[in-house]
Design a protein around this motif. Sequence first.
Motif, PDB file in Angstrom:
ATOM      1  N   PHE A 149       0.855  -1.172   0.000  1.00  0.00           N
ATOM      2  CA  PHE A 149       0.000   0.000   0.000  1.00  0.00           C
ATOM      3  C   PHE A 149       0.904   1.239   0.000  1.00  0.00           C
ATOM      4  O   PHE A 149       1.991   1.224   0.574  1.00  0.00           O
ATOM      5  N   SER A 150       0.423   2.315  -0.617  1.00  0.00           N
ATOM      6  CA  SER A 150       1.212   3.542  -0.696  1.00  0.00           C
ATOM      7  C   SER A 150       0.292   4.742  -0.748  1.00  0.00           C
ATOM      8  O   SER A 150      -0.531   4.865  -1.668  1.00  0.00           O
ATOM      9  N   TYR A 151       0.438   5.629   0.206  1.00  0.00           N
ATOM     10  CA  TYR A 151      -0.336   6.869   0.226  1.00  0.00           C
ATOM     11  C   TYR A 151       0.001   7.731  -0.987  1.00  0.00           C
ATOM     12  O   TYR A 151      -0.882   8.264  -1.655  1.00  0.00           O
ATOM     13  N   ARG A 152       1.288   7.868  -1.285  1.00  0.00           N
ATOM     14  CA  ARG A 152       1.696   8.725  -2.400  1.00  0.00           C
ATOM     15  C   ARG A 152       1.194   8.183  -3.729  1.00  0.00           C
ATOM     16  O   ARG A 152       0.706   8.932  -4.576  1.00  0.00           O
ATOM     17  N   ARG A 153       1.287   6.890  -3.925  1.00  0.00           N
ATOM     18  CA  ARG A 153       0.794   6.302  -5.171  1.00  0.00           C
ATOM     19  C   ARG A 153      -0.719   6.495  -5.298  1.00  0.00           C
ATOM     20  O   ARG A 153      -1.224   6.859  -6.366  1.00  0.00           O
ATOM     21  N   ALA A 154      -1.443   6.254  -4.204  1.00  0.00           N
ATOM     22  CA  ALA A 154      -2.891   6.424  -4.230  1.00  0.00           C
ATOM     23  C   ALA A 154      -3.263   7.868  -4.561  1.00  0.00           C
ATOM     24  O   ALA A 154      -4.203   8.124  -5.322  1.00  0.00           O
ATOM     25  N   THR A 155      -2.521   8.804  -3.999  1.00  0.00           N
ATOM     26  CA  THR A 155      -2.793  10.222  -4.264  1.00  0.00           C
ATOM     27  C   THR A 155      -2.553  10.555  -5.730  1.00  0.00           C
ATOM     28  O   THR A 155      -3.361  11.246  -6.369  1.00  0.00           O
ATOM     29  N   LYS A 156      -1.442  10.070  -6.284  1.00  0.00           N
ATOM     30  CA  LYS A 156      -1.135  10.340  -7.696  1.00  0.00           C
ATOM     31  C   LYS A 156      -2.188   9.765  -8.624  1.00  0.00           C
ATOM     32  O   LYS A 156      -2.492  10.342  -9.665  1.00  0.00           O
ATOM     33  N   GLY A 194      -5.289   9.378  -7.883  1.00  0.00           N
ATOM     34  CA  GLY A 194      -6.604   9.933  -7.598  1.00  0.00           C
ATOM     35  C   GLY A 194      -7.527   8.963  -6.889  1.00  0.00           C
ATOM     36  O   GLY A 194      -8.753   9.126  -6.926  1.00  0.00           O
ATOM     37  N   GLU A 195      -6.954   7.966  -6.234  1.00  0.00           N
ATOM     38  CA  GLU A 195      -7.781   7.007  -5.506  1.00  0.00           C
ATOM     39  C   GLU A 195      -8.285   7.633  -4.206  1.00  0.00           C
ATOM     40  O   GLU A 195      -7.564   8.397  -3.563  1.00  0.00           O
ATOM     41  N   PRO A 196      -9.500   7.298  -3.773  1.00  0.00           N
ATOM     42  CA  PRO A 196     -10.093   7.963  -2.614  1.00  0.00           C
ATOM     43  C   PRO A 196      -9.559   7.496  -1.267  1.00  0.00           C
ATOM     44  O   PRO A 196      -9.800   8.152  -0.252  1.00  0.00           O
ATOM     45  N   ASP A 197      -8.851   6.380  -1.241  1.00  0.00           N
ATOM     46  CA  ASP A 197      -8.375   5.849   0.046  1.00  0.00           C
ATOM     47  C   ASP A 197      -7.252   4.859  -0.224  1.00  0.00           C
ATOM     48  O   ASP A 197      -6.920   4.565  -1.380  1.00  0.00           O
ATOM     49  N   TYR A 198      -6.680   4.322   0.842  1.00  0.00           N
ATOM     50  CA  TYR A 198      -5.551   3.395   0.712  1.00  0.00           C
ATOM     51  C   TYR A 198      -5.488   2.524   1.961  1.00  0.00           C
ATOM     52  O   TYR A 198      -6.004   2.884   3.021  1.00  0.00           O
ATOM     53  N   GLY A 199      -4.860   1.365   1.831  1.00  0.00           N
ATOM     54  CA  GLY A 199      -4.685   0.477   2.965  1.00  0.00           C
ATOM     55  C   GLY A 199      -3.381   0.740   3.694  1.00  0.00           C
ATOM     56  O   GLY A 199      -2.589   1.600   3.296  1.00  0.00           O
ATOM     57  N   ARG A 200      -3.173   0.002   4.766  1.00  0.00           N
ATOM     58  CA  ARG A 200      -1.933   0.097   5.548  1.00  0.00           C
ATOM     59  C   ARG A 200      -1.366  -1.293   5.780  1.00  0.00           C
ATOM     60  O   ARG A 200      -2.105  -2.255   6.023  1.00  0.00           O
ATOM     61  N   GLN A 201      -0.038  -1.397   5.726  1.00  0.00           N
ATOM     62  CA  GLN A 201       0.602  -2.643   6.068  1.00  0.00           C
ATOM     63  C   GLN A 201       1.130  -2.584   7.492  1.00  0.00           C
ATOM     64  O   GLN A 201       1.286  -1.512   8.066  1.00  0.00           O
ATOM     65  N   LEU A 202       1.390  -3.766   8.028  1.00  0.00           N
ATOM     66  CA  LEU A 202       1.762  -3.919   9.429  1.00  0.00           C
ATOM     67  C   LEU A 202       3.224  -4.326   9.577  1.00  0.00           C
ATOM     68  O   LEU A 202       3.715  -5.176   8.823  1.00  0.00           O
ATOM     69  N   SER A 203       3.903  -3.720  10.541  1.00  0.00           N
ATOM     70  CA  SER A 203       5.204  -4.181  11.003  1.00  0.00           C
ATOM     71  C   SER A 203       5.059  -4.466  12.494  1.00  0.00           C
ATOM     72  O   SER A 203       4.512  -3.628  13.226  1.00  0.00           O
ATOM     73  N   ALA A 204       5.533  -5.616  12.957  1.00  0.00           N
ATOM     74  CA  ALA A 204       5.279  -5.989  14.345  1.00  0.00           C
ATOM     75  C   ALA A 204       6.462  -6.746  14.931  1.00  0.00           C
ATOM     76  O   ALA A 204       7.186  -7.465  14.239  1.00  0.00           O
ATOM     77  N   VAL A 205       6.641  -6.587  16.246  1.00  0.00           N
ATOM     78  CA  VAL A 205       7.692  -7.283  16.984  1.00  0.00           C
ATOM     79  C   VAL A 205       7.106  -7.750  18.311  1.00  0.00           C
ATOM     80  O   VAL A 205       6.261  -7.069  18.893  1.00  0.00           O
ATOM     81  N   MET A 206       7.561  -8.919  18.786  1.00  0.00           N
ATOM     82  CA  MET A 206       6.995  -9.505  19.988  1.00  0.00           C
ATOM     83  C   MET A 206       8.039 -10.324  20.742  1.00  0.00           C
ATOM     84  O   MET A 206       8.891 -10.961  20.110  1.00  0.00           O
ATOM     85  N   LEU A 207       7.990 -10.278  22.049  1.00  0.00           N
ATOM     86  CA  LEU A 207       8.769 -11.192  22.884  1.00  0.00           C
ATOM     87  C   LEU A 207       8.010 -12.501  22.997  1.00  0.00           C
ATOM     88  O   LEU A 207       6.825 -12.515  23.349  1.00  0.00           O
TER      89      LEU A 207
END
Length: 267
Positions: free
Chosen positions: A243-250, A252-265
């Motif tokens: 997913f990319s906010y900048r690409r979506a903006t270029k 003209g898409e109305p919204d965009y998704g988000r990817q996850l980065s996670a760390v756990m003990l």
Amino acid sequence: MTTDATPRETLAWLEASALKLPGIAHAFFTRRGGVSTGLYTGLNVGYGSADARDAVTENRRLAMRVLTDREASLVTVHQVHGTDVVPVETPWPRTENPKADGLVTDRPGIALGILTADCTPILLADPEAGVIGAAHSGWKGAVAGIGAATVAAMERLGARRARIRAAIGPTINQASYEVGPEFRDRFEADHPESLRFFREAPAVGKFLFDLPGFVRAHLEEQGLAVVDAERAEDTCPDPHRYFSYRRATKLGEPDYGRQLSAVMLRG
């Protein structure tokens, strides 16, 4: 909404060499896999998008099954491009996410999650102390010092910066990050040493900014054991992977998704 899919067969994620450590689980997830559709096709984990709530919830559940086959709680924050860092002792309800851009914990079974769609995710660990951290670093947070603030918060839990290992995940790269002269002027006025992270763009009067390089340099200034940027892939040019906010903006898409980065003990 649930699925019988096996996450390790359907999802795609990256691991950093610096964080492949006993007792530590981590992943920089791509958008591949998951149950979202349309603009959000894949593993959209952002409740801040207009995606179906049930789909986002299921995507988060699938991601946790990659990190561990035991019970685990994913904790995220309402990211605001600042420097506040929250210590996590027990998970909070999603509806009560504090406004912050960093999380730290010394409690096993709590996955610290950062959501991005071009900004830089940072995952950190001191395996000897059993302390981990995660930070969301856009350019504003990087300039303000979110990396240093997260390291300091880890130290308050018993970590030592000389043992902390940090990894930078997928983020917009310099080739995709065109900015105007007013953006560069901010750095020239307040951080002239950072002009090395700019180069002229093909467009006249424009510049290309190296966000992951800037973030990495600031982390290296903290005296950490390792700063690993091998997984800092460019999120902007590959719609099938990120997913990319900048690409979506270029586009003209109305919204965009988000990817996850996670760390756990691990427990």
